[in-house]
Enzyme design. Sequence first.
Site, PDB file in Angstrom:
ATOM      1  N   GLU A   7      23.813  14.462 -13.577  1.00  0.00           N
ATOM      2  CA  GLU A   7      24.212  13.185 -13.005  1.00  0.00           C
ATOM      3  C   GLU A   7      23.129  12.131 -13.228  1.00  0.00           C
ATOM      4  O   GLU A   7      23.430  10.988 -13.599  1.00  0.00           O
ATOM      5  CB  GLU A   7      24.497  13.334 -11.510  1.00  0.00           C
ATOM      6  CG  GLU A   7      24.940  12.028 -10.863  1.00  0.00           C
ATOM      7  CD  GLU A   7      24.934  12.071  -9.349  1.00  0.00           C
ATOM      8  OE1 GLU A   7      25.848  11.492  -8.738  1.00  0.00           O
ATOM      9  OE2 GLU A   7      24.000  12.684  -8.772  1.00  0.00           O
TER      10      GLU A   7
ATOM     11  N   TRP B  60      31.947  13.493  -8.880  1.00  0.00           N
ATOM     12  CA  TRP B  60      32.547  12.160  -8.772  1.00  0.00           C
ATOM     13  C   TRP B  60      34.069  12.184  -8.902  1.00  0.00           C
ATOM     14  O   TRP B  60      34.712  11.121  -8.906  1.00  0.00           O
ATOM     15  CB  TRP B  60      31.958  11.231  -9.841  1.00  0.00           C
ATOM     16  CG  TRP B  60      30.619  10.682  -9.476  1.00  0.00           C
ATOM     17  CD1 TRP B  60      29.396  11.144  -9.870  1.00  0.00           C
ATOM     18  CD2 TRP B  60      30.354   9.552  -8.636  1.00  0.00           C
ATOM     19  NE1 TRP B  60      28.391  10.381  -9.328  1.00  0.00           N
ATOM     20  CE2 TRP B  60      28.959   9.391  -8.565  1.00  0.00           C
ATOM     21  CE3 TRP B  60      31.171   8.663  -7.934  1.00  0.00           C
ATOM     22  CZ2 TRP B  60      28.345   8.385  -7.818  1.00  0.00           C
ATOM     23  CZ3 TRP B  60      30.575   7.655  -7.203  1.00  0.00           C
ATOM     24  CH2 TRP B  60      29.179   7.521  -7.145  1.00  0.00           C
TER      25      TRP B  60
ATOM     26  N   TYR C  79      25.974   2.925  -9.896  1.00  0.00           N
ATOM     27  CA  TYR C  79      24.544   3.136 -10.132  1.00  0.00           C
ATOM     28  C   TYR C  79      24.013   2.784 -11.522  1.00  0.00           C
ATOM     29  O   TYR C  79      23.228   1.852 -11.683  1.00  0.00           O
ATOM     30  CB  TYR C  79      24.204   4.599  -9.823  1.00  0.00           C
ATOM     31  CG  TYR C  79      24.411   4.985  -8.397  1.00  0.00           C
ATOM     32  CD1 TYR C  79      23.459   4.712  -7.421  1.00  0.00           C
ATOM     33  CD2 TYR C  79      25.592   5.633  -8.006  1.00  0.00           C
ATOM     34  CE1 TYR C  79      23.662   5.057  -6.098  1.00  0.00           C
ATOM     35  CE2 TYR C  79      25.805   5.987  -6.679  1.00  0.00           C
ATOM     36  CZ  TYR C  79      24.835   5.700  -5.728  1.00  0.00           C
ATOM     37  OH  TYR C  79      25.046   6.045  -4.415  1.00  0.00           O
TER      38      TYR C  79
ATOM     39  N   ARG D  51       3.473  -4.740  -6.771  1.00  0.00           N
ATOM     40  CA  ARG D  51       4.349  -4.322  -5.670  1.00  0.00           C
ATOM     41  C   ARG D  51       5.809  -4.611  -5.996  1.00  0.00           C
ATOM     42  O   ARG D  51       6.657  -4.710  -5.111  1.00  0.00           O
ATOM     43  CB  ARG D  51       3.927  -5.035  -4.381  1.00  0.00           C
ATOM     44  CG  ARG D  51       2.518  -4.645  -3.912  1.00  0.00           C
ATOM     45  CD  ARG D  51       2.165  -5.299  -2.592  1.00  0.00           C
ATOM     46  NE  ARG D  51       1.938  -6.727  -2.734  1.00  0.00           N
ATOM     47  CZ  ARG D  51       0.743  -7.284  -2.964  1.00  0.00           C
ATOM     48  NH1 ARG D  51      -0.328  -6.527  -3.107  1.00  0.00           N
ATOM     49  NH2 ARG D  51       0.618  -8.603  -3.057  1.00  0.00           N
TER      50      ARG D  51
ATOM     51  N   CYS E 210      24.717   4.467  -2.289  1.00  0.00           N
ATOM     52  CA  CYS E 210      24.098   5.020  -1.072  1.00  0.00           C
ATOM     53  C   CYS E 210      22.582   5.046  -1.255  1.00  0.00           C
ATOM     54  O   CYS E 210      21.851   4.476  -0.458  1.00  0.00           O
ATOM     55  CB  CYS E 210      24.652   6.408  -0.786  1.00  0.00           C
ATOM     56  SG  CYS E 210      26.417   6.423  -0.398  1.00  0.00           S
TER      57      CYS E 210
ATOM     58  N   ARG F 177      20.876   3.793   2.218  1.00  0.00           N
ATOM     59  CA  ARG F 177      21.546   3.093   3.319  1.00  0.00           C
ATOM     60  C   ARG F 177      22.459   4.011   4.111  1.00  0.00           C
ATOM     61  O   ARG F 177      22.660   3.841   5.311  1.00  0.00           O
ATOM     62  CB  ARG F 177      22.365   1.916   2.788  1.00  0.00           C
ATOM     63  CG  ARG F 177      23.497   2.366   1.861  1.00  0.00           C
ATOM     64  CD  ARG F 177      24.629   1.389   1.753  1.00  0.00           C
ATOM     65  NE  ARG F 177      25.686   1.964   0.924  1.00  0.00           N
ATOM     66  CZ  ARG F 177      26.803   2.497   1.409  1.00  0.00           C
ATOM     67  NH1 ARG F 177      27.024   2.533   2.702  1.00  0.00           N
ATOM     68  NH2 ARG F 177      27.702   3.003   0.591  1.00  0.00           N
TER      69      ARG F 177
ATOM     70  N   CYS G 210      23.663   8.281   4.373  1.00  0.00           N
ATOM     71  CA  CYS G 210      23.293   9.615   3.895  1.00  0.00           C
ATOM     72  C   CYS G 210      24.084  10.710   4.579  1.00  0.00           C
ATOM     73  O   CYS G 210      23.995  10.906   5.792  1.00  0.00           O
ATOM     74  CB  CYS G 210      21.805   9.850   4.118  1.00  0.00           C
ATOM     75  SG  CYS G 210      21.293  11.472   3.512  1.00  0.00           S
ATOM     76  N   ASP G 211      24.865  11.430   3.790  1.00  0.00           N
ATOM     77  CA  ASP G 211      25.538  12.658   4.205  1.00  0.00           C
ATOM     78  C   ASP G 211      24.498  13.774   4.079  1.00  0.00           C
ATOM     79  O   ASP G 211      24.212  14.258   2.988  1.00  0.00           O
ATOM     80  CB  ASP G 211      26.745  12.887   3.294  1.00  0.00           C
ATOM     81  CG  ASP G 211      27.398  14.252   3.465  1.00  0.00           C
ATOM     82  OD1 ASP G 211      26.922  15.055   4.289  1.00  0.00           O
ATOM     83  OD2 ASP G 211      28.384  14.509   2.757  1.00  0.00           O
TER      84      ASP G 211
ATOM     85  N   ASN H 225      20.259  14.209  -3.433  1.00  0.00           N
ATOM     86  CA  ASN H 225      19.486  12.970  -3.488  1.00  0.00           C
ATOM     87  C   ASN H 225      17.994  13.240  -3.578  1.00  0.00           C
ATOM     88  O   ASN H 225      17.274  12.559  -4.316  1.00  0.00           O
ATOM     89  CB  ASN H 225      19.776  12.103  -2.267  1.00  0.00           C
ATOM     90  CG  ASN H 225      21.233  11.735  -2.109  1.00  0.00           C
ATOM     91  OD1 ASN H 225      21.750  11.706  -0.993  1.00  0.00           O
ATOM     92  ND2 ASN H 225      21.923  11.440  -3.202  1.00  0.00           N
TER      93      ASN H 225
ATOM     94  N   HIS I  32      23.714  10.834   8.739  1.00  0.00           N
ATOM     95  CA  HIS I  32      24.805  11.436   9.496  1.00  0.00           C
ATOM     96  C   HIS I  32      25.219  12.813   8.992  1.00  0.00           C
ATOM     97  O   HIS I  32      24.882  13.210   7.872  1.00  0.00           O
ATOM     98  CB  HIS I  32      26.026  10.500   9.488  1.00  0.00           C
ATOM     99  CG  HIS I  32      26.439  10.071   8.103  1.00  0.00           C
ATOM    100  ND1 HIS I  32      26.002   8.896   7.539  1.00  0.00           N
ATOM    101  CD2 HIS I  32      27.233  10.663   7.179  1.00  0.00           C
ATOM    102  CE1 HIS I  32      26.512   8.778   6.315  1.00  0.00           C
ATOM    103  NE2 HIS I  32      27.267   9.837   6.073  1.00  0.00           N
TER     104      HIS I  32
END
Length: 315
Positions: A68, A90, A132, A173, A193, A217, A219-220, A228, A258
């Site tokens: 991926e 996907w 993405y 930065r 995500c 932002r 997250c399963d 991830n 979550h």
Amino acid sequence: MSSRANPHPEQQYLDLMARIWEHGSQRVDRTGVGTRSIAGAMLRFDLADGAMPLLTTKRVYWKTATREMLWFLTGETNIRPLVLQGVKIWNEWPHARYVKESGENISLEDFVTRIAEDEAFAERWGDLGPVYGKQWVDWPTYRFRKDGLYEKGEGINQVAQVVDSLRSSPGSRRHIIEGWNVAELDRMALPPCHKTYQFHVEGEGSEARLNCLLYQRSCDVALGLPFNLWSAALLTRMMAQQTGMEPGELVWMGGDVHLYLNHEHLITEQLGREPSGHPTLEIKRKPETIFDYEIDDFLVHDYAPLPPIKAPVAV
């Protein structure tokens, strides 16, 4: 057993899972499945000596996650290249769109078979929108013309720019790869995500270490986060190799963190397991650019995980 004085790096993941399940706020979410959720979390992993945040309390299919990541770096947004490699992660989103828009009650398996066998069908129904990879390597730009209209300009390759800036200005930065293109969110099958990657160089010269901070932002934790963490660490290792640095630390930060209510069996099973071993990643060659890696360039050592735990994906 894990020593609390010197816990296994994976223990922080298990502790986060337990915290969410025991103390999270129960909420109705976009999918209708329902979650327990907390606001804000952080995990840190040292990537020195080939170490990777590859979970051992259940098998994580790291090759799937790697395929991926390599797909993201091509800028591709159609699932067909993944389908042809046996990557399924996907498939649910375009399948759901096809059923809704066509009215044909086709099974997911039959839909994926058509994607693989029928290139024209895949072109029409397999695209995910500007997700993405499109934002990473071809962020759209527009030019104002003399006639008062706008036309599309040359896309911005954020990944290439960050590689260049790490080499030329390591103290900057601004080493950032951003996926959250507000103007195109409504065209994406799923808004990003894992949305913001920032790289940070620690030390100089031969002592330079490359750190990565990822802000996610949404997250399963049960199904998504294991992938991830691997993918972010993998990208960091690739970036470090391309810029002549050593891998430093991966700092993962989650926003809405979550667990889905229908994952209770997975959570209960995994929290009853103990992490063991310390998997490492070997990158067998250094390609000319970060866009030239292949799946056979990566080899994992000392990975003996406990069996996988299956659970449904909320679409």
